[in-house]
Design an enzyme around this catalytic site. Structure first.
Site, PDB file in Angstrom:
ATOM      1  N   HIS A  77     -28.496 -11.399  45.025  1.00  0.00           N
ATOM      2  CA  HIS A  77     -27.360 -10.519  45.312  1.00  0.00           C
ATOM      3  C   HIS A  77     -27.227  -9.375  44.318  1.00  0.00           C
ATOM      4  O   HIS A  77     -26.544  -8.392  44.594  1.00  0.00           O
ATOM      5  CB  HIS A  77     -26.051 -11.321  45.406  1.00  0.00           C
ATOM      6  CG  HIS A  77     -25.490 -11.782  44.101  1.00  0.00           C
ATOM      7  ND1 HIS A  77     -25.663 -13.053  43.604  1.00  0.00           N
ATOM      8  CD2 HIS A  77     -24.729 -11.136  43.183  1.00  0.00           C
ATOM      9  CE1 HIS A  77     -25.031 -13.163  42.444  1.00  0.00           C
ATOM     10  NE2 HIS A  77     -24.456 -12.008  42.175  1.00  0.00           N
ATOM     11  N   ASP A 107     -30.540 -17.417  46.546  1.00  0.00           N
ATOM     12  CA  ASP A 107     -30.018 -16.354  45.678  1.00  0.00           C
ATOM     13  C   ASP A 107     -30.916 -16.103  44.477  1.00  0.00           C
ATOM     14  O   ASP A 107     -30.443 -15.805  43.380  1.00  0.00           O
ATOM     15  CB  ASP A 107     -28.590 -16.662  45.214  1.00  0.00           C
ATOM     16  CG  ASP A 107     -27.855 -15.403  44.748  1.00  0.00           C
ATOM     17  OD1 ASP A 107     -28.271 -14.295  45.151  1.00  0.00           O
ATOM     18  OD2 ASP A 107     -26.886 -15.517  43.979  1.00  0.00           O
ATOM     19  N   SER A 183     -24.430 -12.437  36.450  1.00  0.00           N
ATOM     20  CA  SER A 183     -25.288 -12.941  37.521  1.00  0.00           C
ATOM     21  C   SER A 183     -26.761 -12.657  37.243  1.00  0.00           C
ATOM     22  O   SER A 183     -27.135 -11.528  36.921  1.00  0.00           O
ATOM     23  CB  SER A 183     -24.904 -12.297  38.853  1.00  0.00           C
ATOM     24  OG  SER A 183     -23.634 -12.719  39.259  1.00  0.00           O
TER      25      SER A 183
END
Length: 331
Positions: A77, A107, A183
Site C-alpha cells: 500500500h 501487503d 508502514s
C-alpha cells in the site's frame, strides 16, 4: 513480640541497571541496522471527483534492505499506483527505485535500486517468536526521518484483512507505537533481526499495531524477486459463506456449521469447473473441511494449479463428491 512491619521497597540501583541494559539493547540494535532502513517517498496519480484531470499526490513510507545488490521490502500500500519512487538512506543519499513485484493479498512489495555493497538486514524465524519478547519498530512516521519505538510482542497468530479482501495470516501484534509512514519498516528483535514488516495500526485503539511475520514476508519477497508476482490457484467461481441447517449437518455428517455457497460460475477459464453447479455448497477441498471463503483461499495455493482435486459439495441437501482442476489466478 516484635510488632515491626517489614516494608519491601524497590531497589533503585537494580532498576537503574535493568533500564541501562534495556537502553543499551535498543540503542545497540538501532546502531546495527540504521544504514539498512530506508525512507520511501512516492508520487501517485489519483483521480479527483470534482476534476476529471488526474492530480499528483505525495506519500511516504519505510522499507529495509534484504540484499546487498539493492532489493528492499516495503508494504504494497506504500507503493501501489506509484509513478515515481525515491529511497533515502540515513546518511542523506537519495536514489530512484522501481517496483520489482507487489502482492496486495499480503501487503508486501519488493523494490529494486541500482546500488551495490549495501548492508542487508537478517530475517529471523518468526515461528520461534514468544509473546512478551522485545520488539523494536524503526521507520519514518509522519514524514519524519528515522524514528524508533520499542515495546513487546503482545500477541501472535492474528489475522488482518488486506485491501483486496483476503486475510493475512500469522500477523504479529505489538505495542511498539506505529504512525502513518512507519508502514513497510522493520519490526526487529533484540539481535537486530527482522521479525516482521510493520503494516497497520488501529487509530481508535491505542497500542494495537500489527506486522506481517518475517517468514511470510521472506516467502512472498522470494517469489516476487523470481517471478515478479505471486502465483495462486483459482476455481473461477464467486461464493459466499452460508449457514448449514441442523438436518444437513446430521444427514451428511458434516463437521462444520457453515459452508461456501457458489452463486456464480465463470466458464471457459484456465481451470476445470464444469462439475460445479450454481447453488452448490462447498464443504471440503481435497478432504479438508471448508467453512468460509477464507478457508478456500488459504488452500488455493500455487501447488494446486493444474491438480485434479476432489470437492465435497451439498447439492439438493445431499453430499456429492465432484472433481475440479484449479487454474492460475489473475490478480
Amino acid at each position: 513480640m516484635d510488632n515491626s512491619i517489614l516494608f519491601i521497597t524497590d531497589n533503585p540501583v537494580n532498576d537503574a541497571g535493568l533500564l541501562d541494559a534495556y537502553s543499551q539493547t535498543v540503542t545497540g540494535v538501532v546502531g546495527s541496522v540504521a544504514e539498512s532502513v530506508v525512507h520511501i517517498e512516492v508520487q501517485k496519480k489519483v483521480k479527483d471527483r470534482r476534476n476529471p484531470e488526474r492530480k499528483v499526490q505525495a506519500g511516504t513510507g519505510s522499507g529495509f534492505i534484504i540484499s546487498s545488490d539493492g532489493y528492499i521490502i516495503t508494504n504494497n500500500h506504500v507503493v501501489e499506483n506509484a509513478e515515481t519512487i525515491k529511497v533515502s538512506f540515513v546518511d542523506g543519499r537519495k536514489v530512484s527505485a522501481e517496483i520489482k513485484g507487489a502482492d496486495a493479498s499480503t501487503d508486501i512489495a519488493v523494490l529494486k535500486i541500482d546500488e551495490t555493497g549495501l548492508k542487508a538486514m537478517p530475517l529471523a524465524d518468526s515461528a520461534t517468536l514468544q509473546v512478551g519478547q522485545i520488539a523494536i519498530a524503526i521507520g519514518n512516521p509522519m514524514g519524519l526521518q528515522y524514528t524508533v519505538t520499542a515495546g513487546v510482542v503482545s500477541a501472535l497468530g492474528r489475522t488482518l484483512r488486506a485491501s483486496n479482501g483476503r486475510l493475512i495470516d500469522n500477523v504479529i501484534q505489538t505495542d511498539a507505537a506505529l504512525n502513518p509512514g512507519n508502514s513497510g519498516g522493520p519490526l526487529v528483535n533484540s539481535r537486530g533481526q527482522v521479525i516482521g514488516v510493520n503494516t497497520a495500526m488501529i487509530p481508535s485503539a491505542q497500542g494495537l499495531c500489527f506486522a506481517i511475520s518475517s517468514n511470510l514476508a521472506a516467502q512472498i519477497a522470494g517469489q516476487l524477486i523470481l517471478h515478479g508476482k505471486i502465483r495462486r490457484a483459482q476455481l473461477g467461481i464467486a461464493a459466499q459463506p452460508v449457514n448449514l441447517s441442523n438436518r444437513m449437518i446430521a444427514v451428511n455428517k458434516v463437521s462444520t456449521k457453515t459452508g461456501v455457497y457458489v452463486f456464480e460460475i465463470v466458464p471457459d477459464g484456465n481451470y476445470y469447473n464444469s462439475e460445479l453447479h450454481i447453488g452448490d455448497i462447498i464443504i471440503a477441498f481435497d478432504d479438508i473441511p471448508i467453512s468460509t471463503v477464507d478457508d478456500l483461499h488459504r488452500l488455493l495455493t500455487e501447488k494446486q494449479i493444474g491438480r485434479r482435486i476432489s470437492l465435497d459439495v451439498l447439492r439438493g441437501g445431499r453430499k456429492e463428491t465432484i472433481k475440479v482442476i484449479p487454474g492460475e489466478g489473475r490478480e
